[in-house]
Design an enzyme around this catalytic site. Structure first.
Site, PDB file in Angstrom:
ATOM      1  CB  CYS D  33      29.910 -13.693  40.182  1.00  0.00           C
ATOM      2  SG  CYS D  33      28.188 -13.509  39.738  1.00  0.00           S
ATOM      3  CB  CYS D 102      38.661  -7.426  39.250  1.00  0.00           C
ATOM      4  SG  CYS D 102      38.376  -9.177  38.933  1.00  0.00           S
TER       5      CYS D 102
END
Ligand SMILES: Cc1ncc(COP(=O)(O)O)c(C=O)c1O
Ligand SMILES: Cc1ncc(COP(=O)(O)O)c(C=O)c1O
Lengths: 398, 144, 398, 144
Positions: D33, D102
């Protein structure tokens, strides 16, 4: 402009791009040319420019910024609105309602969908070109998924009762699309107050560049893409953004909607004078469209016994740019479907002249047209076998 | 879109008008389709000594009428019968494809006027070699 | 450009519009702004300009003028070609063949058609991104109505064997479409010799404006409209013509195809030096795409252990504009479908950097990138937990 | 697209590196990813006295690692456990929606490192209050 006198009165066909609009666009060709999808500085600048334009369009329509999607023009917007809603709501129903006087971008899209299994009702209009809200309500079935009615007609300038029509659509929980290509800058629009779910516009009709338009899509409307591909326009309209064009559209719509009432006063008064004098001076002439509910710059008059193209050629020779509903300019043999829908006979439709006034026109232009036009009509009538017959027979219907 | 010749004939059409007591008259076209042509002929000793027209129609229709009447003037009826729509269009230095039907109308108008004359003379009408019909196929659309 | 050093190496994303192209366009905004469908002088001028541009495009492709249709860009052209042929030839069959490495404008259009009942074969590619002609031939069934294979890939620059593929299509009497958006100006194209039936192009990839493109449609090809409406583009593509944009497209394609071999010599030699030095200087780096059969300006290299977006941000900070196949810039979590189709592992795909050179690049630019890029890679690797692992474990595959 | 604060932390990341003999280590993310974060903690008397990271990932991932390690330094483990992804994103003056994951990774990395420490201490791991999963939903597309 050319050296000889040029009087442009075909603003409904297209407008020149205003110099301030061109100036706003220029940096985006050579300097801020980055692809807004990219990450670096010049791309962020183009992205910002697109955001600004989106805000300008949203403000002009009373919409939210994330309800505005840029397209390549009015035709694409119309196609997208209608096919997009049709494909995405097929399970709910396959009936669409529109009118007989829509632009071909709507009509031919509907005809295509008929081939694809949809059913379309084309509402008639009265002699002024007005749609009757009760007729709309009567046409609605529980299979109706979309109503598409133009805001203002491009040929005869008639302004439809959009707020009323939109309210009916909302009441029945049916998506309401309006082709507002001719309306922008001429009438105040508020999509929220008017219950509009989708609205098409095209920059080159209001002093912006050609090849760029927008579709307003109310939040939550189920609509399939017309152009699939990259994730631009929040994944709804693929294709690298026409940055300069979008900037031009934004600037143009900001200018043209800044002060609609005042802006139109001058154009409307010139149009009114032209209309009044022409109808007075030239016998066997008649106004097409509604006397009041019409676009401020739209003049559309039929002159019996003559044909429109030959009128346009003579006017062009004198430096006047206009258009006609005669078949002869479109290359078809059928005159304007709009004029026929208002009940005009084909021969009278052939003799129609549309002059659409805009920002650059002056009172002198009107004087000049008032001088030239009657002569042209007379000259052509003298050549016409219909005029002969008619005056001999004493009647004006051939 | 039009050739200079078409524009010249459109702006200065020859032979506009009617002939009093014409020997032959032909009216063709349909106001519904946006064009009607009426051709008047004066015929002496089998020769077309004068031709006039009145036309309701587009630039090409007017120019075609003007050119067709010019072309048949001074010709025998047999010669005039042979003036084809193509000859009219060529004399006009071409017509746009969607306007070719205007030259067809002109040919038909002349033919009709000649046969009108023959009828009045008790002669049987000549037969069209290439029967034309007003061409409705090239249906283009309003574009703004 | 901005005051600090700016090295634009993202020409495959979009190009600046050349000043001579902008200059050619300018008169059509304010002076020759007429609607080409109109009858008067300024409209005839715009019509002539469109005709000229059409001839320029036709010449560049070896096509006839009446086989060129203007659109709003590559995405529209791809959508039109594929949906148009699909809808118009449904009765003949419902099978389409394309590849796994097409642009999303093709892939998502095909996926839409799958929902509409069409069957689509997505051909694989080899590690260089090449389609195998025998695989194409094997995929053909008697239901196949369209083969769509891109001329050159936008990410890795691989040039497909279009002539061979086109010949196979022709042999089986199947329409052959190629997305040549990245190929124009980089490879000589002749649609007749190469048996191409439909070809998409987009002006902003070859120094023309954004928002305008074209579709070549070989005479006789059965194709439904994508945008229905007015009779523009010989009734095949509705919408008032984007005159200025079309003029720009014509001028740009004329310039960029005037002398393809010589034009590309300089770009290719710069690209080759960049590539050679980077692969030498930076360990754990690998070329993506084919070493020879690639677009002259395309550099695509994966740097293991690091992620592309962070590389781009650093490069942008140093004034270098590039792109990556990493998911992180597209907002998706899947890296480039093209890199994956060539067999790259996702983590190596994430570390790819695409630099696409163009006319404005210089040898100094290459020197500068060769100075900056290794430092950026080193900095990011030092921060990377994968690099740590890898060097400790002595392997380069994580 | 990024705030100045994100760019500042991206360009000058705090606490990059490893801690020798760390008391807790947490590795989260997935190279498939495009992001992996490894967090190293030095813990004394229930207090995080040092924190370092190594990150493979985009600008937001690096900035989030930098900010998260800054935020937990000097805190008790209980306090550090409460440092949410939202706190990280806010300290960075916001993250683009598609980059919020994130900050989630950073929170998870800290949690994992703390539980690694607790494990080593023979303590039962703390439970995640809001179990996150790597968000795959916001699938946007390549655009050129
Ligand atoms: C190969 C390819 N096809 C299609 C497109 C779409 O073109 P546009 O963005 O002009 O619509 C692009 C670039 O965006 C491309 O690189
Ligand atoms: C009412 C209306 N709708 C749609 C269009 C189509 O817009 P465009 O030509 O920009 O595609 C026009 C004008 O052309 C129009 O007048």
């Amino acid at each position: 402009m050319a050296s000889k006198r040029l009087i442009y009165m075909d603003h409904s066909a297209t407008t020149y791009t205003k110099p301030e609009v061109v100036n706003a666009m220029l940096p985006y060709f050579t300097e801020y040319f980055g692809n807004p999808s990219s990450i670096y500085g010049i791309a962020r600048d183009s992205k910002k420019a697109v955001d600004t334009a989106r805000a300008q369009v949203a403000k002009a329509l009373g919409a939210d910024v994330d309800e505005i999607y840029f397209t390549s023009g009015g035709s694409e917007s119309d196609n997208w609105a209608i096919k997009g809603v049709a494909y995405s709501n097929r399970k709910k129903g396959t009936h669409i309602i529109t009118t007989q006087i829509e632009h071909h971008a709507v009509l031919h899209t509907c005809q295509f969908l008929e081939k694809e299994g949809f059913a379309v009702t084309y509402l008639p209009v009265d002699k002024y070109g007005l749609v009757d809200p009760t007729e709309l309500e009567r046409a609605i079935t529980d299979k109706t998924i979309l109503i598409s009615i133009m805001y203002a007609n491009n040929e005869i300038g008639t302004i439809e009762p959009i707020t009323e029509l939109g309210t009916i659509a909302r009441k029945h929980n049916i998506y309401f699309h309006t082709d507002a290509v001719q309306a922008i800058g001429n009438v105040p629009i508020n999509v929220k107050e008017q219950n509009i779910d989708l609205l098409s516009l095209s920059a080159h009709k209001f002093y912006g560049p050609k090849g760029v338009g927008a579709l307003y899509i109310k939040k939550g409307v189920r609509i399939e893409n017309l152009i699939h591909g990259g994730g631009q326009e929040r994944k709804k309209r693929a294709g690298t953004e026409n940055i300069a064009g979008i900037v031009g559209l934004g600037k143009a719509i900001e200018i043209v909607t800044a002060d609609i009432p005042n802006h139109n006063v001058k154009i409307k008064s010139m149009r009114d004078r032209l209309l009044k004098q022409v109808l007075e001076k030239i016998p066997h002439s008649q106004l097409n469209g509604h006397p009041e509910k019409r676009l401020p710059g739209n003049f559309n008059v039929s002159f019996e016994f003559i044909e429109g193209e030959s009128m346009l050629l003579w006017l062009d020779d004198e430096g006047i740019c206009g258009s006609t509903g005669s078949a002869c300019t479109s290359g078809s043999l059928e005159p304007s479907h709009v004029l026929l829908a208002t009940g005009l006979s084909p021969e009278v439709a052939h003799g129609s002249l549309r002059l659409t006034l805009g920002d650059a026109n002056t009172d002198q232009d009107i004087d000049y047209v008032l001088d030239v036009l009657p002569k042209v009509v007379t000259k052509l009538r003298e050549m016409s076998p219909l005029y002969l017959k008619s005056t001999k027979e004493g009647g004006c219907n051939v | 879109m039009y050739s200079d010749k078409v524009m010249e004939h459109f702006k200065n059409p020859r032979n506009v008008g009617e002939i009093d007591n014409p020997d032959g008259v032909g009216e063709v076209g349909n106001p519904v389709c946006g064009d009607i042509m009426k051709i008047f002929l004066k015929i002496e000793n089998n020769i077309i000594v004068d031709a006039k027209f009145k036309t309701f129609g587009c630039g090409a229709a007017i120019a075609s009428s003007s050119m067709a009447t010019e072309l048949v003037k001074g010709k025998t009826l047999e010669e005039a019968w042979e003036v084809s729509n193509r000859a009219v269009a060529e004399a006009l230095e071409g017509l746009p494809p969607i306007k070719m039907h205007c030259s067809v109308l002109a040919e038909e108008g002349i033919h009709k006027a000649i046969n009108d004359y023959r009828n009045k003379q008790g002669l049987s009408p000549w037969e069209e070699k290439h029967p034309h019909s007003h061409d409705h196929s090239k249906d283009l659309e309003c574009q703004d």
